[in-house]
Design a protein around this motif. Sequence first.
Motif, mmCIF file in Angstrom:
data_model
loop_
_atom_site.group_PDB
_atom_site.id
_atom_site.type_symbol
_atom_site.label_atom_id
_atom_site.label_comp_id
_atom_site.label_asym_id
_atom_site.label_seq_id
_atom_site.Cartn_x
_atom_site.Cartn_y
_atom_site.Cartn_z
ATOM 1 N N ARG A 5 0.680 -1.100 0.020
ATOM 2 C CA ARG A 5 -0.013 0.074 0.037
ATOM 3 C C ARG A 5 0.834 1.229 -0.077
ATOM 4 N NH1 ARG A 5 -4.900 1.465 3.965
ATOM 5 N NH2 ARG A 5 -5.962 2.705 2.298
ATOM 6 N N SER A 31 -4.913 -0.416 -2.315
ATOM 7 C CA SER A 31 -5.638 -1.597 -1.789
ATOM 8 C C SER A 31 -4.640 -2.087 -0.444
ATOM 9 C CB SER A 31 -5.652 -2.569 -2.611
ATOM 10 O OG SER A 31 -4.635 -3.194 -3.194
ATOM 11 N N ASN A 36 -3.345 -7.279 -1.292
ATOM 12 C CA ASN A 36 -2.649 -7.452 -2.291
ATOM 13 C C ASN A 36 -1.854 -8.810 -2.233
ATOM 14 O OD1 ASN A 36 -2.919 -5.145 -3.032
ATOM 15 N ND2 ASN A 36 -1.167 -4.079 -1.597
#
Length: 40
Positions: A5, A31, A36
């Motif tokens: 992120r 995200s 991820n």
Amino acid sequence: MKFERWSIWLANLDPVMGSKQGKTRPVIILSENQINEVLW
């Protein structure tokens, strides 16, 4: 490769859809890190 992120990556945005410009552009990962890891 690890997507985290708030990291910035260069992405190839081809093929172009609509009137958007293609090429390689900087993108930011928004995200959460846990998502991820699952998606990658």
